[in-house]
Design a protein around this motif. Structure first.
Motif, short mmCIF file in Angstrom:
data_model
loop_
_atom_site.label_atom_id
_atom_site.label_comp_id
_atom_site.label_asym_id
_atom_site.label_seq_id
_atom_site.Cartn_x
_atom_site.Cartn_y
_atom_site.Cartn_z
N LEU A 150 -6.08 -6.90 0.70
CA LEU A 150 -4.71 -6.43 0.46
C LEU A 150 -4.44 -5.32 1.23
O LEU A 150 -5.33 -4.38 1.78
CB LEU A 150 -4.49 -6.00 -1.07
CG LEU A 150 -4.66 -7.25 -2.34
CD1 LEU A 150 -4.52 -6.75 -3.41
CD2 LEU A 150 -3.48 -8.17 -1.94
N ALA A 151 -3.21 -5.24 1.50
CA ALA A 151 -2.72 -3.71 2.24
C ALA A 151 -3.04 -2.63 1.70
O ALA A 151 -3.10 -2.33 0.43
CB ALA A 151 -1.25 -3.82 2.61
N ALA A 152 -3.38 -1.44 2.48
CA ALA A 152 -3.23 -0.02 2.07
C ALA A 152 -1.92 0.78 2.68
O ALA A 152 -2.35 1.51 3.45
CB ALA A 152 -4.52 0.48 2.29
N PRO A 153 -0.79 0.57 2.13
CA PRO A 153 0.39 1.11 2.84
C PRO A 153 0.27 2.53 2.78
O PRO A 153 -0.18 3.21 1.55
CB PRO A 153 1.29 0.27 1.88
CG PRO A 153 0.89 0.16 0.51
CD PRO A 153 -0.44 -0.17 0.84
N PHE A 169 -0.43 -4.34 -3.59
CA PHE A 169 -1.56 -3.25 -2.97
C PHE A 169 -2.46 -2.78 -4.09
O PHE A 169 -1.84 -2.96 -5.28
CB PHE A 169 -1.02 -2.08 -1.81
CG PHE A 169 -0.28 -1.24 -3.06
CD1 PHE A 169 -0.82 0.06 -3.46
CD2 PHE A 169 1.37 -1.35 -3.09
CE1 PHE A 169 -0.08 0.85 -4.09
CE2 PHE A 169 1.96 -0.50 -3.86
CZ PHE A 169 1.25 0.53 -4.49
N GLN A 170 -3.54 -2.40 -3.81
CA GLN A 170 -4.45 -1.68 -4.83
C GLN A 170 -4.83 -0.24 -4.38
O GLN A 170 -5.18 0.59 -5.24
CB GLN A 170 -6.00 -2.43 -5.20
CG GLN A 170 -5.52 -3.84 -5.70
CD GLN A 170 -7.07 -4.69 -5.73
OE1 GLN A 170 -7.59 -4.35 -5.01
NE2 GLN A 170 -6.89 -5.41 -6.87
N GLY A 215 -8.01 3.91 -4.02
CA GLY A 215 -7.45 3.01 -5.24
C GLY A 215 -6.52 3.76 -6.06
O GLY A 215 -6.56 5.12 -6.15
N PHE A 216 -5.28 3.28 -6.15
CA PHE A 216 -4.10 3.79 -6.76
C PHE A 216 -4.21 3.42 -8.28
O PHE A 216 -4.37 2.25 -8.63
CB PHE A 216 -2.80 3.38 -6.30
CG PHE A 216 -1.58 3.68 -6.84
CD1 PHE A 216 -1.24 4.95 -7.20
CD2 PHE A 216 -0.74 2.60 -7.36
CE1 PHE A 216 -0.26 5.49 -7.77
CE2 PHE A 216 0.42 3.28 -8.16
CZ PHE A 216 0.62 4.55 -8.44
N MET A 218 -2.88 8.85 -9.60
CA MET A 218 -4.23 9.29 -9.19
C MET A 218 -4.53 8.32 -8.04
O MET A 218 -4.15 7.05 -8.22
CB MET A 218 -5.04 9.04 -10.23
CG MET A 218 -6.42 9.31 -9.95
SD MET A 218 -7.75 9.38 -11.24
CE MET A 218 -7.56 10.79 -12.12
N ILE A 219 -5.40 8.92 -7.16
CA ILE A 219 -5.97 8.16 -6.30
C ILE A 219 -7.32 8.13 -6.12
O ILE A 219 -7.82 9.55 -6.04
CB ILE A 219 -5.52 8.45 -4.74
CG1 ILE A 219 -3.98 8.41 -4.52
CG2 ILE A 219 -6.32 7.91 -3.46
CD1 ILE A 219 -3.62 6.80 -4.24
#
Length: 100
Positions: free
Chosen positions: A5-8, A34-35, A87-88, A97-98
């Motif tokens: 998956l994308a990491a925008p 996204f994740q 990770g979001f 949180m990231i």
């Protein structure tokens, strides 16, 4: 974590308006699933400054950073400009949180 998956690159304000997908493990924003997310900004709180947590301000809002041991042992200073990809996680009644 699905690394296909994308990491925008997003702003904190955009993270707050991202929606959860039916699978509950992914988010969506503007049609992108996204994740993980990519953010850049200034550290306004670090674990060593007495705040106990890392907080990033990108000019549109705040996001908390949860750092792994690999990163938490480094020298972090207030006002440092950083870029993170991780990770979001949405948290009710708290800033997003990231996890890095």
């Amino acid at each position: 974590m699905d690394y296909s998956l994308a990491a925008p690159k997003l702003l904190c304000a955009q993270l707050k308006s991202a929606g959860q997908t039916p699978s509950q493990s992914s988010m969506t924003f503007g049609g992108i699933i996204f994740q993980r997310a990519w953010l850049q900004g200034i550290l306004v709180s670090t674990a060593s400054d007495g705040g106990g947590r890392f907080v990033l301000d990108d000019g549109t809002g705040l996001v908390e950073l949860s750092l792994s041991r690999d990163f938490s042992n480094r020298q972090w200073t207030l006002g440092m400009y950083v870029m993170v990809v991780g990770g979001f996680f949405v948290r009710t009644d708290e800033i997003p949180m990231i996890k890095v």
